[in-house]
Design a protein around this motif. Sequence first.
Motif, PDB file in Angstrom:
ATOM      1  N   GLN A   1       0.563  10.653  16.296  1.00  0.00           N
ATOM      2  CA  GLN A   1       0.243  11.773  15.400  1.00  0.00           C
ATOM      3  C   GLN A   1      -0.256  11.244  14.053  1.00  0.00           C
ATOM      4  N   GLY A   2       0.324  10.139  13.613  1.00  0.00           N
ATOM      5  CA  GLY A   2      -0.143   9.512  12.374  1.00  0.00           C
ATOM      6  C   GLY A   2      -1.576   9.007  12.526  1.00  0.00           C
TER       7      GLY A   2
ATOM      8  N   VAL B   1      -1.040   5.304   1.009  1.00  0.00           N
ATOM      9  CA  VAL B   1       0.213   5.561   1.724  1.00  0.00           C
ATOM     10  C   VAL B   1      -0.013   5.576   3.235  1.00  0.00           C
ATOM     11  N   THR B   2      -1.183   6.050   3.676  1.00  0.00           N
ATOM     12  CA  THR B   2      -1.393   6.234   5.119  1.00  0.00           C
ATOM     13  C   THR B   2      -2.258   5.151   5.761  1.00  0.00           C
TER      14      THR B   2
ATOM     15  N   ALA C   1       7.203   5.994   7.765  1.00  0.00           N
ATOM     16  CA  ALA C   1       6.926   6.931   6.667  1.00  0.00           C
ATOM     17  C   ALA C   1       5.435   7.231   6.596  1.00  0.00           C
ATOM     18  N   SER C   2       4.628   6.187   6.733  1.00  0.00           N
ATOM     19  CA  SER C   2       3.176   6.358   6.701  1.00  0.00           C
ATOM     20  C   SER C   2       2.719   7.263   7.847  1.00  0.00           C
ATOM     21  N   SER C   3       3.262   7.041   9.045  1.00  0.00           N
ATOM     22  CA  SER C   3       2.895   7.847  10.211  1.00  0.00           C
ATOM     23  C   SER C   3       3.309   9.303  10.014  1.00  0.00           C
ATOM     24  N   LEU C   4       4.514   9.522   9.491  1.00  0.00           N
ATOM     25  CA  LEU C   4       5.002  10.894   9.304  1.00  0.00           C
ATOM     26  C   LEU C   4       4.153  11.642   8.273  1.00  0.00           C
ATOM     27  N   VAL C   5       3.793  10.972   7.180  1.00  0.00           N
ATOM     28  CA  VAL C   5       2.958  11.616   6.157  1.00  0.00           C
ATOM     29  C   VAL C   5       1.568  11.904   6.712  1.00  0.00           C
ATOM     30  N   ALA C   6       0.985  10.919   7.393  1.00  0.00           N
ATOM     31  CA  ALA C   6      -0.371  11.102   7.942  1.00  0.00           C
ATOM     32  C   ALA C   6      -0.381  12.218   8.986  1.00  0.00           C
ATOM     33  N   GLY C   7       0.682  12.309   9.767  1.00  0.00           N
ATOM     34  CA  GLY C   7       0.743  13.342  10.799  1.00  0.00           C
ATOM     35  C   GLY C   7       0.605  14.749  10.228  1.00  0.00           C
ATOM     36  N   ARG C   8       1.053  14.953   9.009  1.00  0.00           N
ATOM     37  CA  ARG C   8       0.959  16.279   8.374  1.00  0.00           C
ATOM     38  C   ARG C   8      -0.476  16.692   8.088  1.00  0.00           C
ATOM     39  N   LEU C   9      -1.382  15.714   8.005  1.00  0.00           N
ATOM     40  CA  LEU C   9      -2.791  16.030   7.737  1.00  0.00           C
ATOM     41  C   LEU C   9      -3.438  16.779   8.891  1.00  0.00           C
TER      42      LEU C   9
ATOM     43  N   ILE D   1      -2.933   9.084  -1.190  1.00  0.00           N
ATOM     44  CA  ILE D   1      -2.634   9.266   0.230  1.00  0.00           C
ATOM     45  C   ILE D   1      -3.397   8.254   1.087  1.00  0.00           C
TER      46      ILE D   1
ATOM     47  N   ASP E   1       0.830  -1.209   0.000  1.00  0.00           N
ATOM     48  CA  ASP E   1       0.000   0.000   0.000  1.00  0.00           C
ATOM     49  C   ASP E   1       0.862   1.257   0.000  1.00  0.00           C
ATOM     50  N   VAL E   2       1.869   1.281   0.880  1.00  0.00           N
ATOM     51  CA  VAL E   2       2.691   2.491   1.011  1.00  0.00           C
ATOM     52  C   VAL E   2       3.399   2.823  -0.296  1.00  0.00           C
TER      53      VAL E   2
END
Lengths: 360, 360
Positions: free
Chosen positions: A272-273, B211-212, B185-193, B208, A210-211
């Motif tokens: 946070q994710g 990815v998340t 990576a998934s957590s870091l990207v999702a955290g930006r939301l 997204i 998925d990622v």
Amino acid sequence: MTTSVRIVGTGLIGTSLGIALTRAGYAVVLADPSPTAVALARDLGAGSVADQADPAPDVVVVAAPPDVAGAVVADELTAWPDAVVTDVASVKVAVLEDVRRRGADLTRYAGSHPMAGRERSGAVAARGDLFDGRAWVVVPNDQSSDAAIAAVKDIAIAAGGTVSTMSPAEHDAAVAVVSHVPQLASSLVAGRLRDLTDPAVALSGQGIRDVTRVAASDPQLWTQILAGNAAAVREVLAHVHTELTEVIGALDVLADGDGVGAREVLARIVAQGNAGHARIPGKHGAAPTAYSVVVVLVPDQPGELARLLHDVGDAGVNLEDLHLEHGMGQPFGLAEISVLPAVAERLGEELSTRGWRLHG
Amino acid sequence: MTTSVRIVGTGLIGTSLGIALTRAGYAVVLADPSPTAVALARDLGAGSVADQADPAPDVVVVAAPPDVAGAVVADELTAWPDAVVTDVASVKVAVLEDVRRRGADLTRYAGSHPMAGRERSGAVAARGDLFDGRAWVVVPNDQSSDAAIAAVKDIAIAAGGTVSTMSPAEHDAAVAVVSHVPQLASSLVAGRLRDLTDPAVALSGQGIRDVTRVAASDPQLWTQILAGNAAAVREVLAHVHTELTEVIGALDVLADGDGVGAREVLARIVAQGNAGHARIPGKHGAAPTAYSVVVVLVPDQPGELARLLHDVGDAGVNLEDLHLEHGMGQPFGLAEISVLPAVAERLGEELSTRGWRLHG
């Protein structure tokens, strides 16, 4: 009564838009630097090839690549002094600034971004329904006239898009987070797979699949998109970079022994994710919904998945999402059926009754 | 003839393994610090509650959390001087070093890692088929006897796993890349939301979402996993960090003007992602396969997706993967059907003939 539309650039987006607008009753003319491309678009039903005898268009849609969109928009604004002009580039500040720098009439320009079709390319892939139900962001500038904005919205709606309005900066900041940074993260993670042995790669499960799905995207197109939204992407990546540095620091401490606070960093990043992920809307655009997942073993034979989903439908349950997961070398897969929480238990019972094996 | 197995720890993994091994004819006894947990596992069919009258086990499986697995393995090796002992923690070097430090008999120990069930938790979610078709890595140490390795493989196969063998370091390096770094990576990207406005989040598309998806995972469990594999994860993240720094540098240059070489950095990162992504094996564990995708518009009503997949099955085509994408507020979704390239065109024709609308 019929609005006349001139489409400049007959790739996937331009050609698809021509087909959609022609079907919706618009008079569409097509222009492209490539005579072959424009003839192909015409043959696909996207409109007629532009000609000097054509009347002046009411609306011009520039469907050129992001790095030339601004120049083409400015040219079209000058060439057609009464027309509204829009573009469909996936970055908006850079295009606007380019148009502004060229001294064109910004009152008749409003940008737009139909969020569709990026993973496929070429006019031959064009379809009139490419925009159906996709987000289409209309992006006025500080000088756009109400009439120009209305004309661009009209085109977006006629093409089947779900229209919203944002400023150029809002748009670019949003797509940096929901599209451009996820793409880079996916590419960076996938890139690490190059160094692994085959047995190590073979441990890849659904998570990394998925990622890294979007890591298969086109490098040339993405270079243009990322370069065109460099400032906004950089700002989001700066946060990611800071947090990544913090994670590495925590792992340094943990690898060497047992540091106070290091675990807190890891837990906070994952939490946070969780919070960010929960903000992604459910499929109907309503408030974010947490679905319940019913997991079913499905024999890997034609028709079995259909039989399962037939039984789901028979149970009167609407499927909200579906993921398939395949075991390596196994004669079946796992179907993860997402449904509204209220119906999950009943669905599980109904499927068990019909002989399906539920899983984990 | 029946092998006797003692399972220590009756959470999701331990209980599921007990059910699977009991069904396979093994005599299973269960131990857990919590009397409630062990009674629940017994009631779910995972075996009998361990008792002082039990004969010595042939194999002990330690299914305790990663941060205590080493201590429990050492205790069990001491308590049962003739038994083979394994554990199921998702990190392997740290557990081995803990066992070694405690001076236990490493000849009778071989670690393992069944790659299953991590996203769900709790004994109540246990299922005897949890390991069916999942990768199960057997991880001998430098002193493991052939008999110990064979006994652990036997358990893995009996539980339904697809067995491979790796050293502890190989295992930890592999899961760092295919599981732990993708999670971060998934957590870091999702955290930006978290920082976005609702209209901005509403632009989230399938990219997204993919990815998340794993960003919804449990922070406490992941803190243990990441802390337990700190050295290997740190090494992979160091590469990601270097490349991310390079990307930010390139975007800096591009945001301020037009630098020579900056676009090359972006193109290279995306191209490296292409190359890494292409290494992920197809579902049957064969060489990586590029599937062709047929995209179909599906009305958002119970039974429609079933009808589509029924028609796919009727066409004699086996579906390799399926992704659903939903338009915001639209009465239909897009089904992306992955099939072997040789049958894609025929499938498209068959579905069109049956009245389905194909898409971009």
